[in-house]
Design a protein around this motif. Sequence first.
Motif, PDB file in Angstrom:
ATOM      1  N   GLN A 110       0.790  -1.225   0.000  1.00 57.77           N
ATOM      2  CA  GLN A 110       0.000   0.000   0.000  1.00 57.77           C
ATOM      3  C   GLN A 110       0.826   1.281   0.000  1.00 57.77           C
ATOM      4  O   GLN A 110       0.305   2.337  -0.349  1.00 57.77           O
ATOM      5  N   GLN A 111       2.090   1.201   0.372  1.00 53.27           N
ATOM      6  CA  GLN A 111       2.883   2.408   0.588  1.00 53.27           C
ATOM      7  C   GLN A 111       3.979   2.533  -0.452  1.00 53.27           C
ATOM      8  O   GLN A 111       4.790   1.629  -0.637  1.00 53.27           O
ATOM      9  N   LEU A 112       4.027   3.666  -1.144  1.00 53.08           N
ATOM     10  CA  LEU A 112       5.140   3.949  -2.043  1.00 53.08           C
ATOM     11  C   LEU A 112       6.386   4.289  -1.233  1.00 53.08           C
ATOM     12  O   LEU A 112       6.283   4.773  -0.103  1.00 53.08           O
ATOM     13  N   PRO A 113       7.579   4.081  -1.811  1.00 54.07           N
ATOM     14  CA  PRO A 113       8.788   4.492  -1.082  1.00 54.07           C
ATOM     15  C   PRO A 113       8.878   6.001  -0.905  1.00 54.07           C
ATOM     16  O   PRO A 113       9.519   6.481   0.012  1.00 54.07           O
ATOM     17  N   ARG A 114       8.225   6.748  -1.806  1.00 50.23           N
ATOM     18  CA  ARG A 114       8.176   8.203  -1.681  1.00 50.23           C
ATOM     19  C   ARG A 114       6.864   8.588  -1.008  1.00 50.23           C
ATOM     20  O   ARG A 114       5.799   8.219  -1.483  1.00 50.23           O
ATOM     21  N   ASP A 115       6.948   9.308   0.088  1.00 49.37           N
ATOM     22  CA  ASP A 115       5.763   9.692   0.858  1.00 49.37           C
ATOM     23  C   ASP A 115       5.477  11.176   0.618  1.00 49.37           C
ATOM     24  O   ASP A 115       6.304  12.032   0.911  1.00 49.37           O
ATOM     25  N   TYR A 116       4.285  11.468   0.074  1.00 46.94           N
ATOM     26  CA  TYR A 116       3.926  12.838  -0.269  1.00 46.94           C
ATOM     27  C   TYR A 116       3.214  13.505   0.898  1.00 46.94           C
ATOM     28  O   TYR A 116       2.309  12.924   1.496  1.00 46.94           O
ATOM     29  N   ARG A 117       3.626  14.735   1.208  1.00 43.82           N
ATOM     30  CA  ARG A 117       3.060  15.509   2.296  1.00 43.82           C
ATOM     31  C   ARG A 117       2.639  16.886   1.769  1.00 43.82           C
ATOM     32  O   ARG A 117       3.049  17.280   0.666  1.00 43.82           O
ATOM     33  N   PRO A 118       1.873  17.665   2.549  1.00 45.41           N
ATOM     34  CA  PRO A 118       1.455  18.989   2.066  1.00 45.41           C
ATOM     35  C   PRO A 118       2.623  19.912   1.740  1.00 45.41           C
ATOM     36  O   PRO A 118       2.522  20.772   0.870  1.00 45.41           O
ATOM     37  N   TRP A 119       3.743  19.717   2.425  1.00 47.30           N
ATOM     38  CA  TRP A 119       4.901  20.602   2.245  1.00 47.30           C
ATOM     39  C   TRP A 119       5.875  20.112   1.174  1.00 47.30           C
ATOM     40  O   TRP A 119       6.814  20.808   0.804  1.00 47.30           O
ATOM     41  N   GLY A 120       5.693  18.877   0.686  1.00 48.86           N
ATOM     42  CA  GLY A 120       6.616  18.308  -0.285  1.00 48.86           C
ATOM     43  C   GLY A 120       6.604  16.798  -0.223  1.00 48.86           C
ATOM     44  O   GLY A 120       5.542  16.180  -0.204  1.00 48.86           O
ATOM     45  N   TRP A 121       7.776  16.168  -0.137  1.00 52.77           N
ATOM     46  CA  TRP A 121       7.828  14.715  -0.041  1.00 52.77           C
ATOM     47  C   TRP A 121       9.160  14.269   0.569  1.00 52.77           C
ATOM     48  O   TRP A 121      10.120  15.029   0.642  1.00 52.77           O
ATOM     49  N   TYR A 122       9.181  12.995   0.992  1.00 56.82           N
ATOM     50  CA  TYR A 122      10.427  12.404   1.458  1.00 56.82           C
ATOM     51  C   TYR A 122      10.482  10.947   1.030  1.00 56.82           C
ATOM     52  O   TYR A 122       9.460  10.327   0.705  1.00 56.82           O
ATOM     53  N   GLU A 123      11.672  10.404   1.002  1.00 55.80           N
ATOM     54  CA  GLU A 123      11.847   8.984   0.736  1.00 55.80           C
ATOM     55  C   GLU A 123      12.988   8.447   1.579  1.00 55.80           C
ATOM     56  O   GLU A 123      13.972   9.157   1.849  1.00 55.80           O
ATOM     57  N   SER A 124      12.836   7.225   2.021  1.00 57.34           N
ATOM     58  CA  SER A 124      13.880   6.585   2.819  1.00 57.34           C
ATOM     59  C   SER A 124      14.943   6.020   1.884  1.00 57.34           C
ATOM     60  O   SER A 124      14.640   5.308   0.928  1.00 57.34           O
ATOM     61  N   VAL A 166      18.145   6.988   6.944  1.00 57.37           N
ATOM     62  CA  VAL A 166      18.581   8.123   6.131  1.00 57.37           C
ATOM     63  C   VAL A 166      17.476   8.445   5.134  1.00 57.37           C
ATOM     64  O   VAL A 166      17.003   7.568   4.415  1.00 57.37           O
ATOM     65  N   LYS A 167      17.051   9.719   5.114  1.00 56.96           N
ATOM     66  CA  LYS A 167      15.985  10.161   4.220  1.00 56.96           C
ATOM     67  C   LYS A 167      16.462  11.297   3.322  1.00 56.96           C
ATOM     68  O   LYS A 167      17.344  12.070   3.700  1.00 56.96           O
ATOM     69  N   ARG A 168      15.851  11.373   2.153  1.00 54.72           N
ATOM     70  CA  ARG A 168      15.938  12.588   1.352  1.00 54.72           C
ATOM     71  C   ARG A 168      14.612  13.321   1.494  1.00 54.72           C
ATOM     72  O   ARG A 168      13.545  12.729   1.320  1.00 54.72           O
ATOM     73  N   ILE A 169      14.660  14.605   1.823  1.00 53.68           N
ATOM     74  CA  ILE A 169      13.467  15.408   2.061  1.00 53.68           C
ATOM     75  C   ILE A 169      13.476  16.592   1.094  1.00 53.68           C
ATOM     76  O   ILE A 169      14.490  17.280   0.957  1.00 53.68           O
ATOM     77  N   VAL A 170      12.349  16.814   0.424  1.00 54.70           N
ATOM     78  CA  VAL A 170      12.196  17.938  -0.495  1.00 54.70           C
ATOM     79  C   VAL A 170      11.053  18.813   0.002  1.00 54.70           C
ATOM     80  O   VAL A 170       9.936  18.314   0.208  1.00 54.70           O
ATOM     81  N   VAL A 171      11.325  20.100   0.215  1.00 49.76           N
ATOM     82  CA  VAL A 171      10.326  21.041   0.740  1.00 49.76           C
ATOM     83  C   VAL A 171      10.041  22.091  -0.325  1.00 49.76           C
ATOM     84  O   VAL A 171      10.962  22.723  -0.860  1.00 49.76           O
ATOM     85  N   HIS A 172       8.754  22.285  -0.629  1.00 55.22           N
ATOM     86  CA  HIS A 172       8.357  23.257  -1.643  1.00 55.22           C
ATOM     87  C   HIS A 172       8.711  24.683  -1.207  1.00 55.22           C
ATOM     88  O   HIS A 172       8.765  24.979   0.000  1.00 55.22           O
ATOM     89  N   PRO A 173       8.916  25.594  -2.172  1.00 55.45           N
ATOM     90  CA  PRO A 173       9.155  27.001  -1.817  1.00 55.45           C
ATOM     91  C   PRO A 173       8.030  27.562  -0.949  1.00 55.45           C
ATOM     92  O   PRO A 173       6.847  27.373  -1.246  1.00 55.45           O
ATOM     93  N   GLY A 174       8.405  28.207   0.150  1.00 55.96           N
ATOM     94  CA  GLY A 174       7.434  28.811   1.045  1.00 55.96           C
ATOM     95  C   GLY A 174       6.746  27.853   1.990  1.00 55.96           C
ATOM     96  O   GLY A 174       5.946  28.277   2.830  1.00 55.96           O
ATOM     97  N   ALA A 175       7.036  26.562   1.887  1.00 52.50           N
ATOM     98  CA  ALA A 175       6.360  25.564   2.726  1.00 52.50           C
ATOM     99  C   ALA A 175       7.126  25.343   4.030  1.00 52.50           C
ATOM    100  O   ALA A 175       8.302  25.682   4.153  1.00 52.50           O
ATOM    101  N   ALA A 176       6.424  24.752   5.012  1.00 52.45           N
ATOM    102  CA  ALA A 176       7.023  24.525   6.325  1.00 52.45           C
ATOM    103  C   ALA A 176       6.481  23.241   6.926  1.00 52.45           C
ATOM    104  O   ALA A 176       5.286  22.947   6.812  1.00 52.45           O
TER     105      ALA A 176
END
Length: 473
Positions: free
Chosen positions: A359-373, A382-392
């Motif tokens: 059920q779960q993709l390796p990339r997890d989408y959130r309101p501020w962007g996404w992360y993946e383990s 260890v994660k990679r985290i991507v945050v959209h401009p202006g997001a928190a």
Amino acid sequence: MITPVLLCGGSGTRLWPLSRKSYPKQFSRLIGDESLFQASARRLSGEGYGAPMVLTNSDFRFIVTEQLSDIGVDPGAILIEPEGRNTAPAILSAALWLEKSNPDGLMLVAPSDHVIPDAEAFRTAVTAGAAVARQGRLVTFGIAPTHPETGYGWLELSARPAAGELTAIDLVRFVEKPDAPHAEDMLKAGHFMWNAGIFLFSVKSILDAFRAHAPDLVEPVQQAVDEGQPDLGFLRLAPGPWGEAGDISIDYAVMEKADNLSVVPFAAGWSDLGGWDAVWREMPQQEGAVATSEHATAIDCTNTLLRSEDPAQEIVGIGLDNIVAIAMPDAVLVADKTRAQDVRKAVNALKSKGASQAQQLPRDYRPWGWYESLVIGSRFQVKRIVVHPGAALSLQSHVHRSEHWIVVEGTAKVTVDDTVTLISENQSIYVPLGAVHRMENPGKVPMVLIEVQTGSYLGEDDIIRYEDVYART
């Protein structure tokens, strides 16, 4: 003015491993450069169409707004279903909401995961249906069948459609998904069409139909709408009364009982992408009826689909015939193309063994962007985290882990207890266990960082939130 109503809550298990409960097929770029949801919203826009209304669930609400924003579409109301109750309650809630502002207006209800390559031809068909919908008819769209499909419901029309004409024809009956001989007979008969599950009617007409044929649904859904709570631009339907509404499709609840149904024939191309065999049919094909994605190579293959969904991962097929092979970073599907409808069995098998890949993709989408383990150990992640401009991210703390953040692209504004720091590329900061912290992107480009977690427990439920601009609990 026609109000598009996009249904956007399904899980699309037959397109596993690309489509999963956490990020279903409507949000993926299966065909072309836009997601199926984006293509649906764009198709139902322009002159004569109002802002699209969306029915979705809480997990997808920010994905919906982000994807609409990316294509420059400003949505109308977005209703959040507390739980899936099938299409009848969803469509009824949309009609009750629209009744407040435009009871005589038309609403076009469409799934958001279909492929219709010729958008202009479809809008022409909608115009033909609008003429009879304004007269009180409930209009559905019948797809000219190309083969004896057993995976779709069919429609029996009162007359055979004339070639090239878009004229509404009375509907005789709905036909359940047939066996192969019955499907062959209907294909030859010429007055049967596939049921696309797309509907056009006035708000008043569909509400009259619900009150006549499914009155038990009206009260709980009306209450769910009336007691709904605004939440950051969304309307959360009240969960109590919503849960009392029957779990039933619009076909069973209303359409099969109504006597004022018309069908507009449509022959310009359509697919519900209900399986990988359907995706194979819609993709450009090479010699030997082979379809491949950018990072896939076929050698001496025939009637085969090869897709890699990760640019860092190549898939190669040699001497394959009638095979579907789909590669994801965490799961691979290999199946006989004739067994495409059985992919859901794989999902159920993975669920039963407790595999997260079900059920779960390796990339997890959130309101501020996404992360993946990237790496997971017994006491570190260890994660990679991507945050959209202006997001928190939320202001939060953890009970069981500490974190080390290294910015690799952009700039991060980091709060750790009472200290606020700007961290640029190649800089890092340590967040001790128990510290109240937040990460923000103050820039105009996406911010990327690598997070190293260490501790006795690394689950996502180890979060205490103090403030959250997205009102998550």
